[in-house]
Design a protein around this motif. Structure first.
Motif, PDB file in Angstrom:
ATOM      1  N   ASP A 127       0.832  -1.215   0.000  1.00  0.00           N
ATOM      2  CA  ASP A 127       0.000   0.000   0.000  1.00  0.00           C
ATOM      3  C   ASP A 127       0.863   1.261   0.000  1.00  0.00           C
ATOM      4  N   ARG A 128       1.947   1.213   0.778  1.00  0.00           N
ATOM      5  CA  ARG A 128       2.792   2.406   0.868  1.00  0.00           C
ATOM      6  C   ARG A 128       3.506   2.684  -0.447  1.00  0.00           C
ATOM      7  N   LEU A 129       3.914   1.632  -1.163  1.00  0.00           N
ATOM      8  CA  LEU A 129       4.558   1.852  -2.451  1.00  0.00           C
ATOM      9  C   LEU A 129       3.570   2.431  -3.458  1.00  0.00           C
ATOM     10  N   VAL A 130       2.315   2.022  -3.371  1.00  0.00           N
ATOM     11  CA  VAL A 130       1.270   2.626  -4.211  1.00  0.00           C
ATOM     12  C   VAL A 130       1.199   4.129  -3.943  1.00  0.00           C
ATOM     13  N   GLU A 131       1.201   4.493  -2.662  1.00  0.00           N
ATOM     14  CA  GLU A 131       1.136   5.909  -2.285  1.00  0.00           C
ATOM     15  C   GLU A 131       2.371   6.670  -2.749  1.00  0.00           C
ATOM     16  N   LEU A 132       3.534   6.103  -2.510  1.00  0.00           N
ATOM     17  CA  LEU A 132       4.775   6.773  -2.891  1.00  0.00           C
ATOM     18  C   LEU A 132       4.902   6.914  -4.407  1.00  0.00           C
ATOM     19  N   ASN A 133       4.386   5.942  -5.139  1.00  0.00           N
ATOM     20  CA  ASN A 133       4.422   6.018  -6.596  1.00  0.00           C
ATOM     21  C   ASN A 133       3.566   7.176  -7.106  1.00  0.00           C
ATOM     22  N   ALA A 134       2.410   7.385  -6.490  1.00  0.00           N
ATOM     23  CA  ALA A 134       1.555   8.514  -6.865  1.00  0.00           C
ATOM     24  C   ALA A 134       2.206   9.842  -6.485  1.00  0.00           C
ATOM     25  N   ILE A 135       2.788   9.892  -5.291  1.00  0.00           N
ATOM     26  CA  ILE A 135       3.464  11.115  -4.837  1.00  0.00           C
ATOM     27  C   ILE A 135       4.651  11.440  -5.740  1.00  0.00           C
ATOM     28  N   GLU A 136       5.432  10.419  -6.077  1.00  0.00           N
ATOM     29  CA  GLU A 136       6.580  10.626  -6.957  1.00  0.00           C
ATOM     30  C   GLU A 136       6.133  11.101  -8.332  1.00  0.00           C
ATOM     31  N   GLY A 137       5.003  10.546  -8.804  1.00  0.00           N
ATOM     32  CA  GLY A 137       4.467  10.973 -10.095  1.00  0.00           C
ATOM     33  C   GLY A 137       4.066  12.437 -10.085  1.00  0.00           C
ATOM     34  N   ALA A 138       3.414  12.859  -9.006  1.00  0.00           N
ATOM     35  CA  ALA A 138       3.027  14.266  -8.890  1.00  0.00           C
ATOM     36  C   ALA A 138       4.259  15.159  -8.836  1.00  0.00           C
ATOM     37  N   SER A 139       5.296  14.706  -8.134  1.00  0.00           N
ATOM     38  CA  SER A 139       6.543  15.469  -8.061  1.00  0.00           C
ATOM     39  C   SER A 139       7.183  15.598  -9.443  1.00  0.00           C
ATOM     40  N   ASN A 140       7.152  14.527 -10.209  1.00  0.00           N
ATOM     41  CA  ASN A 140       7.728  14.569 -11.554  1.00  0.00           C
ATOM     42  C   ASN A 140       6.942  15.499 -12.478  1.00  0.00           C
ATOM     43  N   ILE A 141       5.615  15.551 -12.298  1.00  0.00           N
ATOM     44  CA  ILE A 141       4.798  16.493 -13.069  1.00  0.00           C
ATOM     45  C   ILE A 141       5.206  17.923 -12.745  1.00  0.00           C
ATOM     46  N   MET A 142       5.342  18.192 -11.482  1.00  0.00           N
ATOM     47  CA  MET A 142       5.681  19.524 -11.003  1.00  0.00           C
ATOM     48  C   MET A 142       7.054  19.983 -11.479  1.00  0.00           C
ATOM     49  N   ASN A 143       7.952  19.027 -11.669  1.00  0.00           N
ATOM     50  CA  ASN A 143       9.313  19.365 -12.068  1.00  0.00           C
ATOM     51  C   ASN A 143       9.490  19.525 -13.574  1.00  0.00           C
ATOM     52  N   THR A 144       8.453  19.263 -14.352  1.00  0.00           N
ATOM     53  CA  THR A 144       8.573  19.404 -15.804  1.00  0.00           C
ATOM     54  C   THR A 144       8.699  20.875 -16.198  1.00  0.00           C
ATOM     55  N   SER A 145       9.329  21.111 -17.333  1.00  0.00           N
ATOM     56  CA  SER A 145       9.434  22.477 -17.856  1.00  0.00           C
ATOM     57  C   SER A 145       8.058  23.015 -18.219  1.00  0.00           C
ATOM     58  N   ILE A 146       7.141  22.130 -18.555  1.00  0.00           N
ATOM     59  CA  ILE A 146       5.776  22.530 -18.934  1.00  0.00           C
ATOM     60  C   ILE A 146       5.086  23.219 -17.766  1.00  0.00           C
ATOM     61  N   VAL A 147       5.084  22.562 -16.633  1.00  0.00           N
ATOM     62  CA  VAL A 147       4.407  23.110 -15.451  1.00  0.00           C
ATOM     63  C   VAL A 147       5.165  24.313 -14.907  1.00  0.00           C
ATOM     64  N   GLN A 148       6.475  24.255 -14.893  1.00  0.00           N
ATOM     65  CA  GLN A 148       7.256  25.386 -14.387  1.00  0.00           C
ATOM     66  C   GLN A 148       7.026  26.644 -15.226  1.00  0.00           C
ATOM     67  N   ALA A 149       6.944  26.477 -16.529  1.00  0.00           N
ATOM     68  CA  ALA A 149       6.692  27.630 -17.403  1.00  0.00           C
ATOM     69  C   ALA A 149       5.312  28.210 -17.143  1.00  0.00           C
ATOM     70  N   ALA A 150       4.340  27.341 -16.912  1.00  0.00           N
ATOM     71  CA  ALA A 150       2.983  27.812 -16.620  1.00  0.00           C
ATOM     72  C   ALA A 150       2.969  28.623 -15.325  1.00  0.00           C
ATOM     73  N   TRP A 151       3.619  28.125 -14.297  1.00  0.00           N
ATOM     74  CA  TRP A 151       3.685  28.850 -13.029  1.00  0.00           C
ATOM     75  C   TRP A 151       4.444  30.164 -13.178  1.00  0.00           C
ATOM     76  N   ALA A 152       5.531  30.140 -13.949  1.00  0.00           N
ATOM     77  CA  ALA A 152       6.314  31.359 -14.157  1.00  0.00           C
ATOM     78  C   ALA A 152       5.498  32.435 -14.854  1.00  0.00           C
ATOM     79  N   ASN A 153       4.527  32.007 -15.676  1.00  0.00           N
ATOM     80  CA  ASN A 153       3.664  32.941 -16.395  1.00  0.00           C
ATOM     81  C   ASN A 153       2.409  33.318 -15.612  1.00  0.00           C
TER      82      ASN A 153
END
Length: 218
Positions: free
Chosen positions: A154-180
């Motif tokens: 169960d915990r690996l399921v949770e960590l996998n989702a959290i890691e996925g959200a972190s990877n989304i946040m770290n993309t240039s796509i999302v960072q550019a949107a926030w910067a704008n």
């Protein structure tokens, strides 16, 4: 001549087409203008990145309608920076559809995560599951301390989702949107097949301050 379409255990090929007709009829009975409105275009406020598991349909479990959620699914809702399919969906969602929320949703009992916990060779999917094993490796101290195999799963399921959200946040796509100054939040959720309830992992990010320094751009 090709063989007749194979019937599944519970649903025949013909039943799928008939089900479509029944759904159209029932939908029009409830809302005669439904398909006119649907065909005008889409303006979903949410991008959902979830598992391909047939038991986790985004619209049904959130009680939303067609047009409300833009969806990308893969085995075990993995989010990695080398997946051009996922990145293309994210780019379109953020820069064209202007979604307000990106949700990475895992689910307890995920077969992909379970396979990643074991050492059995499955096939070509083993290469995909290595991304989940990387999540385990990153959190190895925490994972190794969990003695109960179910809780560890169960915990690996949770960590996998959290890691996925972190990877989304770290993309240039999302960072550019926030910067704008674009309004955009990234979330990690986990769905329970046993209860039907979604667990918010409470790791929501909505600004550049939350980006890992190693991934921060300009």
């Amino acid at each position: 001549m090709c063989a007749k379409p194979i019937e599944t255990k519970d649903i025949s090929y013909e039943a799928l087409l008939q089900g479509n007709k029944d759904w159209v009829r029932d939908t029009i009975d409830k809302d005669p203008g439904f398909f006119d409105k649907l065909s005008d275009g889409q303006n979903p406020p949410v991008l959902w990145i979830g598992c391909s598991d047939s038991r986790v349909p985004a619209n049904q479990i959130t009680n939303t309608k067609p047009g409300d959620i833009f969806v990308h699914r893969n085995i075990a809702n993995v989010v990695v920076h080398t997946d051009m399919n996922m990145l293309s969906v994210l780019d379109y969602s953020v820069n064209v559809l202007k979604v307000k929320h990106v949700i990475v949703c895992g689910h307890y009992g995920c077969g992909g995560v379970k396979a990643a916990l074991g050492n059995k060779q499955v096939g070509i999917i083993d290469n995909w599951l290595r991304n989940i094993r990387d999540v385990y490796r990153t959190h190895e101290l925490e994972m190794s301390a969990i003695q109960d195999p179910v809780k560890r799963f169960d915990r690996l399921v949770e960590l996998n989702a959290i890691e996925g959200a972190s990877n989304i946040m770290n993309t240039s796509i999302v960072q550019a949107a926030w910067a704008n100054g674009q309004e955009l939040s990234v979330h990690a959720w986990v769905y329970s097949l046993k209860t039907g309830i979604i667990k918010d992992m409470e790791v929501t990010s909505n600004c550049l301050d939350d980006v890992t320094p190693a991934f921060k751009i300009g």
